[in-house]
Structures are given as C-alpha cells and as structure tokens.
Design a protein around this motif. Sequence first.
Motif, short mmCIF file in Angstrom:
data_model
loop_
_atom_site.label_atom_id
_atom_site.label_comp_id
_atom_site.label_asym_id
_atom_site.label_seq_id
_atom_site.Cartn_x
_atom_site.Cartn_y
_atom_site.Cartn_z
N GLY A 153 -10.31 5.58 -0.32
CA GLY A 153 -8.87 5.50 -0.08
C GLY A 153 -8.19 4.55 -1.04
O GLY A 153 -7.11 4.86 -1.57
N LEU A 154 -8.80 3.40 -1.27
CA LEU A 154 -8.22 2.44 -2.20
C LEU A 154 -8.24 2.97 -3.63
O LEU A 154 -7.26 2.83 -4.36
CB LEU A 154 -8.96 1.10 -2.13
CG LEU A 154 -8.70 0.28 -0.86
CD1 LEU A 154 -9.59 -0.96 -0.86
CD2 LEU A 154 -7.25 -0.10 -0.73
N ASN A 155 -9.35 3.60 -4.01
CA ASN A 155 -9.43 4.19 -5.36
C ASN A 155 -8.37 5.27 -5.54
O ASN A 155 -7.73 5.35 -6.58
CB ASN A 155 -10.82 4.77 -5.61
CG ASN A 155 -11.84 3.71 -5.93
OD1 ASN A 155 -11.51 2.60 -6.30
ND2 ASN A 155 -13.11 4.06 -5.77
N SER A 156 -8.19 6.09 -4.52
CA SER A 156 -7.20 7.16 -4.58
C SER A 156 -5.79 6.58 -4.73
O SER A 156 -5.00 7.05 -5.56
CB SER A 156 -7.30 8.01 -3.32
OG SER A 156 -6.33 9.00 -3.32
N GLU A 206 -4.63 4.14 4.00
CA GLU A 206 -5.93 4.63 3.55
C GLU A 206 -6.92 3.49 3.62
O GLU A 206 -6.63 2.37 3.23
CB GLU A 206 -5.83 5.14 2.11
CG GLU A 206 -4.90 6.31 1.97
CD GLU A 206 -4.68 6.70 0.52
OE1 GLU A 206 -4.54 5.80 -0.33
OE2 GLU A 206 -4.65 7.90 0.26
N THR A 207 -8.09 3.78 4.15
CA THR A 207 -9.09 2.73 4.27
C THR A 207 -10.32 3.09 3.47
O THR A 207 -10.52 4.22 3.09
CB THR A 207 -9.50 2.54 5.76
OG1 THR A 207 -10.00 3.78 6.23
CG2 THR A 207 -8.33 2.08 6.59
N GLY A 208 -11.12 2.10 3.25
CA GLY A 208 -12.37 2.32 2.53
C GLY A 208 -12.16 2.40 1.03
O GLY A 208 -11.05 2.43 0.52
N ARG A 209 -13.29 2.44 0.34
CA ARG A 209 -13.28 2.45 -1.11
C ARG A 209 -12.58 3.68 -1.69
O ARG A 209 -11.79 3.59 -2.60
CB ARG A 209 -14.72 2.37 -1.61
CG ARG A 209 -14.84 2.30 -3.09
CD ARG A 209 -16.27 2.16 -3.51
NE ARG A 209 -16.34 2.04 -4.95
CZ ARG A 209 -17.44 1.92 -5.61
NH1 ARG A 209 -18.58 1.86 -4.97
NH2 ARG A 209 -17.43 1.83 -6.91
N CYS A 229 1.56 -2.86 -1.61
CA CYS A 229 0.28 -3.53 -1.84
C CYS A 229 -0.84 -2.59 -1.42
O CYS A 229 -0.72 -1.88 -0.42
CB CYS A 229 0.25 -4.83 -1.03
SG CYS A 229 -1.33 -5.67 -1.08
N LEU A 230 -1.93 -2.58 -2.16
CA LEU A 230 -3.06 -1.73 -1.80
C LEU A 230 -3.57 -2.04 -0.40
O LEU A 230 -3.96 -1.15 0.33
CB LEU A 230 -4.19 -1.89 -2.82
CG LEU A 230 -3.98 -1.26 -4.18
CD1 LEU A 230 -5.15 -1.58 -5.08
CD2 LEU A 230 -3.77 0.22 -4.10
N ALA A 231 -3.55 -3.30 -0.04
CA ALA A 231 -4.06 -3.70 1.27
C ALA A 231 -3.19 -3.18 2.40
O ALA A 231 -3.64 -3.06 3.53
CB ALA A 231 -4.17 -5.22 1.34
#
Length: 166
Positions: A13-16, A8-11, A2-4
């Motif tokens: 990190g999630l985009n990556s 990785e944190t922040g936008r 799951c992305l959550a």
Amino acid sequence: MCLADSPETGRDGLNSQWERIKAEERRQVSAAGEPGTLAGVARALPALTRARKLQKRAAHVGFDWGEPEPVIAKAEEELAEFRQELDSGYGSERLEEEFGDFLFACVNIARHAGIDPESALRRANRKFESRFSHIETRLAEGGKRPEDATLEEMDALWEEAKERES
C-alpha cells in the motif's frame, strides 16, 4: 498528504501510494516541458534494478503487456536476434546491444512473474559457486585441478552436485 495518513496499509500500500505521488510529480514536471515518465530513475542503480524500475514506470502509464506470454515471446525474439548477430560475426558493439535487449526482456519476464532479477541472479551466482566448488573438491580428491580435467569430467561432477542439492 503524508504516506502515514493513508488508508492503505502495509508495504504494498505504501509503495503504491509512493508511486502515485511520484507519478504526479513527474506529470507536473512533464507539463513544464521537462522529462516525463522515466525521469528520476537513478542511473547509478544496478542495471537489472534500473531496467525493472524503468519497465515498471512505463507499465504505470499503460506501456505493458497484460499477461506473461507476450513478454516471453519478446524475450525469445530478442534471443533470436542475439543469435543472428552472433552468427553473423559483426562487431561486438551490435552483439552487446542485442544481448542487452535480451537481458532487458528477461528483466521484463521477471517483473511479470513477481521476481526481483537482482535477487534471482544473486541466488544463481551462489548456486554456481557451490556447484563449482564441488567440482574442485571432487577433482582434488583424485589429485586433479579443473584445468587438468576434461569438460566431460567436470560436467559429470556438476550433475553430481545438482543431485546432492535435491
């Protein structure tokens, strides 16, 4: 995963992580003999946004320049090709194709500079509207409309508008 649940944190990190997940899905689809890296970039996106996404996808697999200078050189090359086509007087289809290549190269410059080309163009539109509105207002003060003014008069008022912005 799951992305959550990602470390990785922040936008960014999630985009990556999202891009890595989607890239893996594309690799699996590609292994099955279907479209690869560029598959799934929505055709309904605004053209500048789609160009940026296509370039970003290609960059993820190494099809990219590592620094801005060759990107700028490519845009200059595309502009020269557009000028050549414009001067040759050939059909509008080739002219449009060359202009599209130039725009695509400009989007690549924006991507390398970390600029969203849609946002940049929206901002340029607003600036143009504001400056042209100044021209119309100043001409009206003298009892004129733009179609009654010379290009030189309007250009002087354009420069005046630019000075006011500074």
